[in-house]
Write a protein that holds these residues in place. Structure first.
Motif, PDB file in Angstrom:
ATOM      1  N   SER A  47     -14.749 -40.264-110.174  1.00  0.00           N
ATOM      2  CA  SER A  47     -13.513 -41.653-110.018  1.00  0.00           C
ATOM      3  C   SER A  47     -14.408 -42.420-111.712  1.00  0.00           C
ATOM      4  CB  SER A  47     -13.961 -42.127-109.048  1.00  0.00           C
ATOM      5  OG  SER A  47     -13.233 -41.428-108.415  1.00  0.00           O
TER       6      SER A  47
ATOM      7  N   THR B  64     -16.909 -36.937-105.845  1.00  0.00           N
ATOM      8  CA  THR B  64     -15.380 -37.609-105.979  1.00  0.00           C
ATOM      9  C   THR B  64     -15.604 -39.148-106.430  1.00  0.00           C
ATOM     10  OG1 THR B  64     -14.030 -37.237-103.551  1.00  0.00           O
ATOM     11  CG2 THR B  64     -13.660 -38.782-104.582  1.00  0.00           C
ATOM     12  N   SER B  65     -16.489 -38.997-106.619  1.00  0.00           N
ATOM     13  CA  SER B  65     -17.258 -40.627-106.541  1.00  0.00           C
ATOM     14  C   SER B  65     -17.693 -40.672-108.209  1.00  0.00           C
ATOM     15  CB  SER B  65     -18.029 -41.735-106.166  1.00  0.00           C
ATOM     16  OG  SER B  65     -19.957 -40.993-106.169  1.00  0.00           O
TER      17      SER B  65
ATOM     18  N   THR C 176     -17.846 -36.539-101.325  1.00  0.00           N
ATOM     19  CA  THR C 176     -17.342 -37.955-100.960  1.00  0.00           C
ATOM     20  C   THR C 176     -18.802 -38.414-102.038  1.00  0.00           C
ATOM     21  OG1 THR C 176     -17.800 -38.368 -98.267  1.00  0.00           O
ATOM     22  CG2 THR C 176     -18.036 -40.071 -99.931  1.00  0.00           C
TER      23      THR C 176
END
Length: 68
Positions: free
Chosen positions: A62, A58-59, A55
């Protein structure tokens, strides 16, 4: 409950006494169960850590993609 106890007493006193004695004296199964439980706990901890890390990654990706 008393039926179960009388059944076990019959095993101990009768022909199954060697089987019951061998099963109660054998500790190899206990050790295998302990190792299995430890492996399961390690697997759960690894999955939780990878989920949290995934998680976070992923951030980060991004954010980098939006900056590009």
């Amino acid at each position: 409950m008393t039926t179960c106890i009388s059944f076990l007493q019959g095993l101990v006193e009768g022909k199954g006494s060697r089987i019951v004695r061998r099963l109660t004296e054998d500790s190899r199964g206990v050790t295998a169960i302990e190792y299995g439980l430890i492996a399961a706990l390690v697997a759960i901890a690894a999955i939780a850590a990878m989920t949290t890390l995934g998680t976070s990654l992923t951030s980060v990706f991004s954010l980098v993609a939006s900056d590009l």
